[in-house]
Design an enzyme around this catalytic site. Structure first.
Site, PDB file in Angstrom:
ATOM      1  N   MET A  96      13.639 -15.125  41.676  1.00 22.93           N
ATOM      2  CA  MET A  96      12.849 -14.005  41.869  1.00 22.93           C
ATOM      3  C   MET A  96      13.429 -12.651  41.672  1.00 22.93           C
ATOM      4  SD  MET A  96      11.623 -16.570  43.428  1.00 22.93           S
ATOM      5  CE  MET A  96      10.046 -17.524  44.031  1.00 22.93           C
ATOM      6  N   GLN A 117       0.800  -1.273  -0.001  1.00 21.34           N
ATOM      7  CA  GLN A 117      -0.030  -0.127   0.029  1.00 21.34           C
ATOM      8  C   GLN A 117       0.875   1.254   0.019  1.00 21.34           C
ATOM      9  OE1 GLN A 117      -2.195   2.628   3.326  1.00 21.34           O
ATOM     10  NE2 GLN A 117      -2.825   0.374   3.354  1.00 21.34           N
ATOM     11  N   GLU A 168       0.777   8.234   1.170  1.00 21.80           N
ATOM     12  CA  GLU A 168       1.574   9.534   1.114  1.00 21.80           C
ATOM     13  C   GLU A 168       0.534  10.635   1.420  1.00 21.80           C
ATOM     14  OE1 GLU A 168       4.600  10.654  -0.025  1.00 21.80           O
ATOM     15  OE2 GLU A 168       5.402   8.332  -0.800  1.00 21.80           O
ATOM     16  N   THR A 188       2.599   3.158  17.799  1.00 20.56           N
ATOM     17  CA  THR A 188       3.480   3.350  16.736  1.00 20.56           C
ATOM     18  C   THR A 188       4.131   4.694  16.557  1.00 20.56           C
ATOM     19  OG1 THR A 188       3.607   3.018  14.346  1.00 20.56           O
ATOM     20  CG2 THR A 188       1.552   3.802  15.250  1.00 20.56           C
ATOM     21  N   CYS A 191      -1.430 -19.266  45.476  1.00 21.06           N
ATOM     22  CA  CYS A 191      -0.230 -18.634  44.913  1.00 21.06           C
ATOM     23  C   CYS A 191       0.936 -19.878  44.914  1.00 21.06           C
ATOM     24  CB  CYS A 191       0.396 -17.629  45.488  1.00 21.06           C
ATOM     25  SG  CYS A 191      -0.694 -16.157  45.857  1.00 21.06           S
TER      26      CYS A 191
END
Length: 532
Positions: free
Chosen positions: A288, A37, A40, A134, A440
């Protein structure tokens, strides 16, 4: 009416004069670009026309379609194969009336409503994004992430409209994007649109080849229906029935003791010590580490990563750890402790899951309900309130499909699913609820089993194994089942010991029994059922 050209959207290059001169354009196409593509935004009409003409010459030489961004007049002047329209550009209906009938028309979409309108207007494809931030375009729309792309893809089910994702896509995150951007019923992306990772490269051919190989490998492993719910990797694929699961879990425990995987744990400060001890007891090695600066190096050495945000610190470290684990295709276990308690936890979980792809998500009913935006179960801090899900098997299957990972729902009965198979686990002892951090610990043991499974799978592969399209290697459903069984079976064995008088003596006994587990013990005591 002339037929529209067949277009391969796999690697869609968006470029312009200021980004990619013709020489580099040729190199990028030689590397695997399937569609170009020309965009401009600052050139005047004469300049744009000349650039488009030169670009068409290059594209025609290599039989690659050329699209023009926004400018219908330029597309008509050079006989482009297609045009791409933004939300504020010319309506599809007007463009269709002006262009030859065989012209492909694409539309930028940022929401599900945008997708529905594009389909109704007759668009041939949609560009979904921006996925991530971006530097090549001033992004005004909200970032959607892979999970947002997956939701938009649901609107394309049953249509012939194609889809690409755009913004922030690089070779390092393409596989995460493709894997995470699949709807619950299996609609996947048709390709990725890339700008800076190719155009800013000193070697655009190699840059294109890296992304192209990832896209092609991912597409190759998709089922005919276009999706792959199961996280089972072909390296270790075997039927998921109770006896085979027990056998595979036992094999994984053997792998752990043989390979002693390094298990990286970013966990809450309440459970750090007992998590490390549980890892050691199973035969693995804990580390850790929380500093973002360490994550690139660590991710190359670890067998698996656990991210537990119970005390919700070190978010930058969690982001970097997961991003680098994905790059190195190491399994990630995410334990969203108390995610429903605050808006900060919910937004943090969303940021993490859009930055990297989890391999396993483990939580109690309240935590997983919050993650799934379900009102069926309420959370109170780190605990759940209410009687639980009416159909837990269906819930874990649906969430696994939505999040594209294995899901572990912990409770009096534990449920594990990869989006296809559901496993019901009935082991455990009430004393687990009387010690801090037992949930956990399950996250730790699941991560340890994932590390053992991953390392065993990698050990079976040649160093020269080509890109295979999988984000992690090994059967992660088995690993998750093994991690849950390790704690629940050990808890039953610890609870009946004569030296256990209550919760204070139960915890060290639990660590002891984790260390004594064998494949035979797990197979003997495991209470599991595969739910159809």
């Amino acid at each position: 009416m002339a037929n529209k050209p067949e277009v391969d959207y796999s690697l869609y290059l968006v470029t312009g004069r200021d980004l990619l001169p013709p020489g580099k354009a040729i190199q990028s196409i030689q590397g695997g670009v399937t569609l170009v593509q020309v965009r401009e935004k600052t050139a005047d009409t004469g300049e744009f026309l000349e650039i488009a003409r030169q670009s068409k010459v290059v594209c025609r030489k290599y039989n690659v379609p050329i699209f023009i961004n926004d400018r219908i007049d330029i597309a008509l002047a050079i006989g482009a194969d297609g045009v791409h329209l933004g939300q504020t550009d010319m309506p599809v209906s007007v463009a269709r009336a002006l262009l030859p009938p065989n012209t492909i028309i694409g539309v930028t979409v940022n929401t599900r409503e945008h997708v529905r309108k594009a389909v109704a207007d007759g668009a041939d494809y949609v560009g979904m994004g921006p996925v991530w931030g971006t530097t090549t375009k001033n992004v005004l729309s909200p970032l959607v992430g892979p999970r947002g792309v997956a939701k938009m893809l649901e609107e394309l089910e049953g249509t012939d409209v194609k889809a690409v994702a755009i913004a922030g896509i690089k070779s390092s995150n393409t596989l995460h994007l493709l894997h995470g951007s699949v709807s619950k019923s299996g609609r996947a992306l048709d390709g990725v649109a890339v700008v800076s990772d190719i155009v800013a490269s000193t070697d655009p051919r190699a840059a294109s080849a890296r992304i192209s190989s990832t896209v092609n490998a991912f597409k190759t492993r998709q089922q005919p229906s276009g999706h792959q719910f199961s996280m089972t990797n072909p390296v270790t694929e075997r039927p998921h029935n109770p006896e085979t699961l027990k056998e595979l879990v036992g094999e994984t425990l053997t792998f752990i003791k043989k390979f002693s995987p390094l298990v990286h744990q970013i966990t809450n400060n309440v459970v750090t010590n007992q998590s490390a001890n549980a890892t050691l007891a199973l035969g693995a090695s804990p580390i850790m580490a929380t500093s973002p600066e360490e994550m690139e190096d660590l991710s190359k050495a670890i067998g698996a990563l656990l991210v537990n945000f119970g005390t919700i610190k070190d978010l930058d470290g969690m982001l970097e750890a997961g991003r680098n684990a994905n790059i190195n295709r190491k399994p990630i276990v995410f334990d969203p402790v108390g995610v429903g308690a605050t808006s900060f936890r919910r937004s943090s979980a969303n940021e993490l899951l859009n930055t990297w792809q989890a391999t396993v998500i483990k939580g109690n009913a309240g935590e997983l309900a919050a993650l799934a935006n379900s009102s069926e179960v309420k959370a109170r801090g780190v605990d759940s309130v209410g009687s639980g899900f009416a159909n837990p098997a269906q819930f874990v299957r649906d969430l696994a499909r939505a999040e594209r990972c294995v899901v572990v729902l912990t409770g009096a009965i534990d449920w594990v699913s990869d989006g296809h198979t559901v496993v019901k686990l009935s082991n455990g002892h009430p004393l687990l609820g009387d010690i801090t951090g037992s949930g956990c610990m399950v996250g730790t043991t699941v991560a340890t089993f994932c590390g053992g499974m991953s390392m065993s799978a990698i050990a079976r592969l040649s160093e020269n194994t080509p890109e295979d399209g999988w984000l992690t290697r090994g059967d992660m459903l088995v690993a998750a089942v093994g991690g849950v069984l390790a704690v629940t079976v050990a808890s039953e064995l610890a609870a009946v010991r004569e030296d256990v008088k209550g919760s204070g003596t139960f915890l060290p006994a639990l660590i002891d029994e984790l260390g004594k587990l064998t494949p035979e013990t797990l197979a003997k005591y495991a209470k599991l059922e595969v739910v159809s």
